[in-house]
Design a protein around this motif. Structure first.
Motif, short mmCIF file in Angstrom:
data_model
loop_
_atom_site.label_atom_id
_atom_site.label_comp_id
_atom_site.label_asym_id
_atom_site.label_seq_id
_atom_site.Cartn_x
_atom_site.Cartn_y
_atom_site.Cartn_z
N GLY A 3 2.64 8.65 -10.99
CA GLY A 3 3.11 8.73 -12.37
C GLY A 3 2.49 7.62 -13.19
N ASN A 4 2.85 7.61 -14.42
CA ASN A 4 2.28 6.63 -15.35
C ASN A 4 3.21 5.44 -15.51
OD1 ASN A 4 0.01 8.20 -15.81
ND2 ASN A 4 0.99 9.33 -17.46
N MET A 5 3.34 4.64 -14.46
CA MET A 5 4.14 3.43 -14.56
C MET A 5 3.19 2.31 -14.98
SD MET A 5 6.67 3.59 -11.31
CE MET A 5 7.81 2.46 -12.08
N ALA A 35 -13.31 -1.91 10.24
CA ALA A 35 -14.70 -1.88 9.79
C ALA A 35 -14.96 -0.77 8.78
CB ALA A 35 -15.63 -1.71 10.99
N HIS A 36 -14.23 0.31 8.87
CA HIS A 36 -14.47 1.46 8.00
C HIS A 36 -13.41 1.60 6.92
CE1 HIS A 36 -17.63 2.50 10.74
NE2 HIS A 36 -16.77 2.44 11.74
N ARG A 37 -12.56 0.61 6.77
CA ARG A 37 -11.51 0.67 5.77
C ARG A 37 -12.12 0.41 4.39
NH1 ARG A 37 -5.96 -2.37 6.67
NH2 ARG A 37 -5.83 -0.70 8.17
N PRO A 38 -11.84 1.29 3.43
CA PRO A 38 -12.39 1.07 2.09
C PRO A 38 -11.67 -0.11 1.41
CG PRO A 38 -10.95 2.97 2.08
CD PRO A 38 -11.07 2.53 3.52
N PRO A 39 -12.29 -0.68 0.40
CA PRO A 39 -11.61 -1.77 -0.32
C PRO A 39 -10.40 -1.23 -1.07
CG PRO A 39 -13.66 -1.16 -1.43
CD PRO A 39 -13.61 -0.38 -0.14
N PRO A 40 -9.46 -2.11 -1.41
CA PRO A 40 -8.27 -1.66 -2.16
C PRO A 40 -8.68 -1.08 -3.52
CG PRO A 40 -7.98 -3.91 -1.38
CD PRO A 40 -9.40 -3.54 -1.11
N PRO A 41 -7.93 -0.10 -4.00
CA PRO A 41 -8.22 0.48 -5.31
C PRO A 41 -8.07 -0.57 -6.42
CG PRO A 41 -6.59 1.79 -4.13
CD PRO A 41 -6.79 0.55 -3.35
N PRO A 42 -8.91 -0.49 -7.45
CA PRO A 42 -8.81 -1.47 -8.56
C PRO A 42 -7.42 -1.48 -9.21
CG PRO A 42 -10.84 -0.21 -8.74
CD PRO A 42 -10.03 0.41 -7.63
N ASP A 43 -6.77 -0.31 -9.31
CA ASP A 43 -5.43 -0.27 -9.92
C ASP A 43 -4.40 -1.01 -9.09
OD1 ASP A 43 -6.29 1.09 -12.13
OD2 ASP A 43 -5.37 3.00 -11.58
N LEU A 44 -4.66 -1.19 -7.81
CA LEU A 44 -3.75 -1.97 -6.97
C LEU A 44 -4.06 -3.46 -7.11
CD1 LEU A 44 -1.57 -2.33 -4.85
CD2 LEU A 44 -3.28 -1.85 -3.11
N LEU A 45 -5.32 -3.80 -7.13
CA LEU A 45 -5.71 -5.23 -7.19
C LEU A 45 -5.20 -5.91 -8.46
CD1 LEU A 45 -9.36 -5.06 -5.86
CD2 LEU A 45 -7.33 -5.92 -4.67
N ILE A 46 -5.12 -5.20 -9.57
CA ILE A 46 -4.67 -5.86 -10.79
C ILE A 46 -3.14 -6.03 -10.85
CG2 ILE A 46 -6.66 -5.16 -12.13
CD1 ILE A 46 -5.03 -2.99 -13.40
N GLN A 47 -2.43 -5.56 -9.84
CA GLN A 47 -0.97 -5.71 -9.80
C GLN A 47 -0.53 -6.97 -9.06
OE1 GLN A 47 1.45 -2.13 -9.20
NE2 GLN A 47 -0.46 -0.95 -9.24
N GLU A 48 -1.48 -7.85 -8.74
CA GLU A 48 -1.11 -9.05 -7.99
C GLU A 48 -0.27 -10.01 -8.74
OE1 GLU A 48 -4.72 -10.85 -6.76
OE2 GLU A 48 -5.37 -11.25 -8.76
N PRO A 53 -1.15 -0.98 -14.52
CA PRO A 53 -0.25 -0.19 -13.67
C PRO A 53 0.76 -1.09 -12.97
CG PRO A 53 -2.44 -0.32 -12.68
CD PRO A 53 -2.53 -0.96 -14.03
N THR A 54 1.95 -0.55 -12.72
CA THR A 54 3.03 -1.35 -12.12
C THR A 54 3.73 -0.62 -10.97
OG1 THR A 54 4.60 -0.52 -13.75
CG2 THR A 54 3.51 -2.60 -14.26
N ASN A 55 3.17 0.50 -10.51
CA ASN A 55 3.88 1.28 -9.48
C ASN A 55 4.09 0.50 -8.19
OD1 ASN A 55 1.03 1.58 -9.30
ND2 ASN A 55 1.27 3.37 -8.00
N PHE A 79 0.83 -1.21 0.00
CA PHE A 79 0.00 0.00 0.00
C PHE A 79 0.86 1.26 0.00
CE2 PHE A 79 -3.57 -2.68 0.81
CZ PHE A 79 -4.66 -1.96 0.39
N GLN A 80 1.94 1.25 0.77
CA GLN A 80 2.83 2.41 0.82
C GLN A 80 3.41 2.70 -0.55
OE1 GLN A 80 6.29 1.86 3.27
NE2 GLN A 80 6.89 3.98 3.15
N MET A 81 3.86 1.68 -1.24
CA MET A 81 4.45 1.88 -2.56
C MET A 81 3.40 2.28 -3.59
SD MET A 81 7.58 1.63 -2.21
CE MET A 81 8.25 1.50 -0.57
N PHE A 82 2.23 1.69 -3.50
CA PHE A 82 1.16 2.04 -4.44
C PHE A 82 0.81 3.52 -4.34
CE2 PHE A 82 -3.39 2.66 -5.30
CZ PHE A 82 -3.43 2.28 -6.63
#
Length: 97
Positions: free
Chosen positions: A32-34, A84-97, A41-43, A24-27
């Motif tokens: 930028g447009n990595m 309980a109030h944490r939002p789900p991970p951003p879609p741009d992060l999930l596709i970097q698995e 995305p690959t950031n 999460f910290q790196m994301f």
């Protein structure tokens, strides 16, 4: 019966990584447009790889990558409000698995 020889304690530096935290910290920290040639995305991948290489360059001898277990844990039993109030991970992060 023979006694096995004593095992010498290992020495060196040991690093424990809060891997989800690092991801999460790196994301969020690398903007930028990595992206890969196909546009993904690959950031986060780049940032985590760079962090691991820096540990290696600084002489890390041992590394343990710790991940959160899926589903509820003892923390949820201690507090119903845990994450309980944490939002789900951003879609741009999930596709970097």
């Amino acid at each position: 019966m023979t006694t096995p020889p004593p095992v010498a304690p290992r020495s060196g530096s040991l690093y424990l990584l809060d891997t989800h935290g690092l991801i999460f910290q790196m994301f969020h920290g690398i903007s930028g447009n990595m992206s890969a040639p196909d546009g993904r995305p690959t950031n986060a991948v780049f940032g985590v790889t760079r962090a691991l290489m820096e540990l290696y360059d600084h002489g890390a001898d041992y590394l343990i990558a710790v991940f959160d277990a899926p589903g509820p844990t003892f923390r949820n039993e201690l507090s119903a409000e845990y994450k309980a109030h944490r939002p789900p991970p951003p879609p741009d992060l999930l596709i970097q698995e």
